[in-house]
Design a protein around this motif. Structure first.
Motif, PDB file in Angstrom:
ATOM      1  N   LYS A 126      68.390   8.005  44.076  1.00 15.05           N
ATOM      2  CA  LYS A 126      67.852   8.103  45.708  1.00 15.05           C
ATOM      3  C   LYS A 126      66.743   7.109  45.288  1.00 15.05           C
ATOM      4  N   GLU A 159      73.300  10.036  53.907  1.00 19.05           N
ATOM      5  CA  GLU A 159      72.157   8.951  54.281  1.00 19.05           C
ATOM      6  C   GLU A 159      72.367   7.896  53.245  1.00 19.05           C
ATOM      7  N   LYS A 201      72.676   4.006  54.202  1.00 19.31           N
ATOM      8  CA  LYS A 201      71.824   3.103  53.889  1.00 19.31           C
ATOM      9  C   LYS A 201      72.597   1.821  53.199  1.00 19.31           C
TER      10      LYS A 201
END
Length: 660
Positions: A537, A568, A572
Motif C-alpha cells: 500500500k 481502504e 481507492k
C-alpha cells in the motif's frame, strides 16, 4: 515440619546408619523458596523460567549427590522412566524439520527436565536418600503457599461488586487461575494421606491444606478441575465396595460421618457460590475449535511438528470463532488446552505411544504395589497416588499443566515414589549414567537462563513499540535474537518487530525484507501478512496489497486491522460497495474505538457519496438512499450517523428472522 523421620515414612526406619539421608529441612526450605520465586514482574510470565532454572539446578545437584553416595553401585532405571525418556528423545528427531527450530530445541530441553527429575527422584526414593517426609514437605509447602495467597487474593476481590467476574484474576503464585486448581488437585489426595498417618504437627498443616484446597477448587470455577476430581473419585469405587462388604466397617460413627459431610458441604458450597456462568459454553466451544485444529494438524503431520511448534502451525487451520483478541492477534494460543493433544501434535504418534505407555506403567506399578502389599498404610498410599494421577490427567484433558515446571515437579514426585516402591520393572545400568540426567537438568537450567535474558530484552522491544520509537525497536529486537529465543510470548518473532521499526522510519526495502523473514520463519503469522499488505500500500501497488490482506483474512476472517486496510484499498480502487461490505465485517464494538473511527468514518462517507454520484445503487443500499435526504449526504457527521443507524436496523431485522 520437623527434619526428623515422622510416621509418614515407615520405610525410612529401615535405613542403615551408613546410608545417607538428605536433610528434610533443606528440601522444605527449597520447596518454600521455589513457590515464592519471581524474577521480574514486567515479564509475561515472571516465574516460569526462574522456577525451571531452580528445579534444574536442584535436580542436577541431587543427581550428583546420588552418584557420590552410591559410587561403584549400579543405577536402576524403571521401564516407565524409559518410556518417558522415549517420548522425550522422539522430539529430538523433530528439531531439524520444525518451523521454528529454536523453539523446538528449547522446549525439547525443557521437557528433558521432567524426565531427569523423575529418574533422579525415583533413585533417591529407591535408595532411601529421600523418604515420604520429603514428599510431605514439598506437598505441604506448595499447598499452603498456593492456597494462602489465593485466599488472600479472593478476599481482596470481595470488595468489588463484580466479584465473580474478577475471579479470573486469582493466580496465586502459579500465574493462571486454572493451573492454581491443577496444582491443588495433584496434592489434595496426599493431604488426606498425611491427615491419616502423619505426626500431629504435620496433620494440623495437612488439615488446613485440605480444606483450603477444597474451597479454592470450588470458588475458582475451574470446571476442568471438577472433572478431574470426579474422575479421581471413580478410583475409590472398588475400595468403597470392599469396605461396605466388611461387617466391621458397616457402623458409620461420627468420626467418619462428620468429616465426610464437611468435605461434601465445603466443595458443594464453594461451587454454589461460584455458580455464576457455570454452564457458559463459550470456553468449551473455544476448546472444541482448538482441538479440531489440532486434529487437522496431526493428520497433516502424523509424526509431529516438533516441541513448542503447535502455536506456529495452529493459525494455518483458521482462527474464526475464537476470542476477538485472538482473531486480532493481540493474544496467542501456545497450546491446545489439552495436554494429550499437545503431546500428540508435537511429538507425533510414536512419541504419543511412549507417553501413554509411561502412564500405563505408572498405574500398573501402583496397582501391583497394592496387590503385593501386606500393610494397610502402603495400600492407602498407592490408592492416594492413583487418585492424584487420575485427577491430574482428567484436568490435563482440558488444560495445560504440562507447561509449568513446578506442576510437573509435584506430579513426578508422586510418580517417583510409586515407581521406587515397585518390586520389579527395573533395568540395572552403570551408576555413572545418572550423571547424564544431571547434565540434562543442568542444560535445562542454562537454556532457561539464556531465554530469560532475551525475554527481558523483548519486553523492552514491546515498550519501544508502544512508544513508536523506531530507533530503539530495531537494535533491541536484533539483540534479543539468540540460539535460545526468537519468538516472544505472543508468537510475534523479532523480525516482525524490526519490520515495524523500519516501517516507522519509512525504510520500505528493509521493512519488506524483515516481514519476508518473519513469514519465512512463521508462515502462518497473519499479522505479518497484514504488514506485507501495508508495505505494498505504501509503495503504491494496491492490487498486491489487497491480495496480502486477503491472505491474512483467510486465516482470521474478522481480523480488524486487515479488514480496515482491505476496505481502504477497495475504496481507492473504486470498489466502493466492496469496501462497505468489508467494513460491515468489523465487530460492532470496534467501531466505537478511537483508533479505528477515523478510518471507518472516512471510508463510509467517501464510499457512500461515490455510490450516490454513480446513480447505480447496490441492492442492499437501495433502502438507505431512498430514505436519505440530500442535506444528510452533504453533512459528514449526519451521513455517518445515518448509515450506522441504518446498519443497526438491518442487523435487528436479520436477527429477528433468524430467531423468530
Amino acid at each position: 515440619m520437623s527434619s526428623q523421620k515422622s510416621k509418614v515414612a515407615p520405610n525410612s526406619k529401615q535405613t542403615s546408619e551408613k546410608q545417607y539421608y538428605f536433610p528434610v529441612f533443606i528440601w522444605t526450605l527449597f520447596s518454600i523458596l521455589l513457590f515464592f520465586l519471581y524474577f521480574d514482574k514486567s515479564l509475561p510470565d515472571p516465574s516460569q523460567l526462574p522456577r525451571q532454572i531452580a528445579i534444574g539446578l536442584a535436580t542436577a545437584g541431587l543427581g550428583v549427590l546420588y552418584y557420590i553416595k552410591n559410587r561403584g553401585q549400579t543405577f536402576e532405571l524403571h521401564v516407565a522412566a524409559i518410556a518417558l525418556f522415549g517420548w522425550w528423545i522422539t522430539m529430538a528427531f523433530l528439531i531439524p524439520g520444525a518451523l521454528v527450530e529454536v523453539d523446538a530445541r528449547v522446549e525439547f530441553i525443557r521437557h528433558g527436565l521432567t524426565v531427569s527429575y523423575l529418574v533422579v527422584a525415583t533413585s533417591l526414593f529407591r535408595k532411601k536418600i529421600f523418604s515420604e517426609d520429603h514428599l510431605a514437605s514439598l506437598y505441604l509447602s506448595s499447598v499452603l503457599i498456593i492456597s494462602s495467597v489465593a485466599i488472600f487474593q479472593i478476599l481482596m476481590l470481595l470488595k468489588k461488586e463484580d466479584f465473580m467476574m474478577q475471579i479470573y484474576g486469582v493466580q496465586s503464585v502459579i500465574g493462571h487461575k486454572n493451573l492454581v486448581s491443577g496444582a491443588l488437585l495433584i496434592t489434595l489426595p496426599w493431604m488426606y494421606y498425611l491427615i491419616r498417618f502423619a505426626d500431629l504437627g504435620t496433620k494440623i498443616f495437612a488439615i488446613a491444606g485440605f480444606w483450603l484446597s477444597l474451597v479454592i477448587i470450588g470458588l475458582l470455577r475451574t470446571r476442568a478441575a471438577w472433572i478431574g476430581l470426579l474422575l479421581a473419585l471413580v478410583i475409590l469405587i472398588p475400595a468403597a465396595a470392599q469396605w461396605l462388604k466388611s461387617k466391621k466397617q458397616m457402623e458409620l460413627n461420627y468420626k467418619r460421618l462428620i468429616p465426610l459431610t464437611l468435605v461434601v458441604l465445603t466443595l458443594a458450597g464453594s461451587i454454589y457460590v461460584s455458580r455464576h456462568q457455570i454452564i457458559d459454553p463459550t470456553n468449551l466451544n473455544h476448546r472444541l475449535k482448538f482441538w479440531s485444529n489440532s486434529i487437522e494438524m496431526f493428520k497433516e503431520n502424523p509424526f509431529g511438528v516438533g516441541a513448542g511448534n503447535w502455536q506456529f502451525w495452529f493459525p494455518k487451520y483458521g482462527v474464526e470463532g475464537m476470542n476477538t483478541s485472538v482473531m486480532d492477534g493481540e493474544t496467542v494460543l501456545p497450546q491446545p488446552h489439552n495436554d494429550f493433544l499437545w503431546v500428540l501434535t508435537e511429538s507425533g504418534c510414536i512419541g504419543f505411544l511412549f507417553f501413554i505407555s509411561f502412564w500405563f506403567l505408572v498405574y500398573y506399578s501402583a496397582i501391583q504395589n497394592i496387590r503385593k502389599s501386606h500393610e494397610n498404610i502402603n495400600t492407602i498410599k498407592m490408592r492416594v497416588a492413583l487418585l492424584s494421577f487420575t485427577a491430574y490427567l482428567g484436568f490435563s484433558f482440558f488444560d495445560f499443566p504440562m507447561e509449568r515446571p513446578e506442576l510437573q515437579m509435584l506430579l513426578m514426585t508422586g510418580a517417583a515414589l510409586v515407581l521406587a516402591e515397585s518390586r520389579s520393572g527395573f533395568v540395572k545400568l552403570p551408576g555413572w549414567l545418572i550423571l547424564i540426567f544431571s547434565g540434562i537438568a543442568l542444560l535445562s537450567s542454562y537454556t532457561a537462563f539464556q531465554k530469560l535474558k532475551s525475554e527481558k530484552i523483548s519486553v523492552k522491544v514491546l515498550q519501544a513499540n508502544a512508544r513508536q520509537d523506531a530507533r530503539q525497536i530495531i537494535p533491541l529486537a536484533q539483540s534479543a535474537i539468540s540460539n535460545y529465543f526468537i519468538v516472544d510470548r505472543v508468537s510475534n518473532n523479532m523480525y516482525y518487530y524490526m519490520g515495524l521499526g523500519y516501517m516507522a522510519q519509512q525504510n520500505w526495502p528493509k521493512m519488506k525484507e524483515m516481514f519476508e523473514k518473519s513469514l519465512e520463519l512463521t508462515p502462518y503469522h497473519f499479522i505479518s501478512m497484514n504488514q506485507m499488505g501495508n508495505y505494498y500500500k505504501a509503495t503504491g501497488d494496491l492490487l498486491l496489497a489487497r491480495e496480502w490482506y486477503l491472505r491474512a483474512l483467510k486465516i482470521a476472517p474478522r481480523y480488524t486491522a486487515a479488514l480496515l486496510n482491505k476496505a481502504e484499498i477497495e475504496h481507492k480502487l473504486g470498489l466502493h460497495n466492496d469496501a462497505l461490505n468489508t467494513l460491515n465485517l468489523v465487530y460492532e464494538p470496534k467501531w466505537e474505538m478511537p483508533q479505528y473511527q477515523p478510518k471507518i468514518h472516512k471510508i463510509i462517507k467517501y464510499s457512500l457519496r461515490a455510490i450516490h454520484a454513480s446513480g447505480s445503487y447496490p441492492k442492499g443500499l437501495i433502502p438507505f438512499f431512498q430514505n436519505t435526504p440530500p442535506h444528510i449526504l452533504e453533512n459528514d457527521q449526519l451521513l455517518i450517523q445515518h448509515y450506522i443507524a441504518f446498519l443497526a436496523q438491518r442487523r435487528t431485522r436479520e436477527r429477528s428472522k433468524s430467531n423468530p
